[in-house]
Write a protein that holds these residues in place. Structure first.
Motif, short mmCIF file in Angstrom:
data_model
loop_
_atom_site.label_atom_id
_atom_site.label_comp_id
_atom_site.label_asym_id
_atom_site.label_seq_id
_atom_site.Cartn_x
_atom_site.Cartn_y
_atom_site.Cartn_z
N THR A 67 52.62 34.68 39.34
CA THR A 67 51.59 34.17 39.68
C THR A 67 50.04 34.40 38.53
OG1 THR A 67 50.29 36.40 39.98
CG2 THR A 67 52.01 35.69 41.87
N LEU A 68 49.32 33.62 39.45
CA LEU A 68 48.68 32.99 38.16
C LEU A 68 46.79 33.72 38.66
CD1 LEU A 68 48.58 29.58 37.42
CD2 LEU A 68 48.83 31.43 36.47
N THR A 69 47.27 35.56 39.64
CA THR A 69 46.41 36.00 40.50
C THR A 69 46.12 37.17 39.73
OG1 THR A 69 46.91 35.45 42.83
CG2 THR A 69 45.57 37.18 42.40
N VAL A 70 44.60 37.69 39.17
CA VAL A 70 44.26 38.49 38.48
C VAL A 70 43.24 39.45 39.10
CG1 VAL A 70 42.58 39.26 36.31
CG2 VAL A 70 44.36 37.84 36.23
N THR A 71 43.05 40.73 39.62
CA THR A 71 42.59 41.74 40.01
C THR A 71 40.65 41.97 38.96
OG1 THR A 71 44.02 42.47 41.62
CG2 THR A 71 42.16 43.90 41.72
N VAL A 72 40.03 41.99 39.98
CA VAL A 72 39.13 42.15 39.50
C VAL A 72 38.39 43.41 39.41
CG1 VAL A 72 36.54 41.69 38.04
CG2 VAL A 72 38.55 40.10 37.66
N ILE A 73 37.86 44.69 38.79
CA ILE A 73 37.87 46.14 40.02
C ILE A 73 36.42 46.62 38.89
CG2 ILE A 73 37.46 47.80 40.78
CD1 ILE A 73 40.69 47.98 41.45
#
Length: 148
Positions: A67-73
């Motif tokens: 995937t090319l999905t990144v989670t930013v928190i």
């Protein structure tokens, strides 16, 4: 905000600071120091200080394989919200996500954190899912950055 200092947590003292912010903002999912150490191996963690005072932390979860999905928190302790610290943590996380090749940016917020949900929506995130983890009574909210 000239005295804002954001750094990767090196050593147990800084990891404990990251843990404190996480566990304060997410009391339904308390992490042990060992779990924080393990997360630091998989994710990009940062801790934020105003001078010597702990004000927040952030997490950037790299894309899962395929995937090319990144989670930013970005998390800011309640006493320090509304002062621009979240903006800085979020901007750094977003920059890191782009460095990782993100085409989709996501975040996750505990539904009881109204400030966090408001912040995410203000920055263009839209809700994609609400769910309960086993044993939880407060739903999590997954959000995706519109246009990403």
């Amino acid at each position: 905000m000239s005295d804002l200092r954001i750094q990767e947590p090196e050593g147990d003292a800084a990891l404990k600071d990251w843990q404190y912010v996480h566990n304060t903002i997410i009391p339904t999912h308390l992490l042990s120091l060992e779990e924080v150490r393990e997360r630091a191996q998989r994710h990009h963690l940062e801790v934020a200080y105003a001078g010597d005072e702990l004000i927040g932390c952030s997490t950037v979860r790299p894309p899962a394989e395929g995937t090319l999905t990144v989670t930013v928190i970005a998390r800011v302790l309640e006493a320090h919200r509304g002062q621009g610290f979240g903006e800085e943590l979020y901007a750094r996380g977003l920059s890191r996500a782009r460095e990782l090749g993100a085409e989709v940016i996501e975040t996750v917020v505990l539904s009881s954190n109204e400030d966090g949900l408001r912040f995410a929506r203000k920055h263009g995130f839209v809700e994609t899912e609400r769910y309960l983890l086993p044993g939880d009574s407060i739903p999590w909210v997954d959000l995706r950055l519109a246009g990403s």
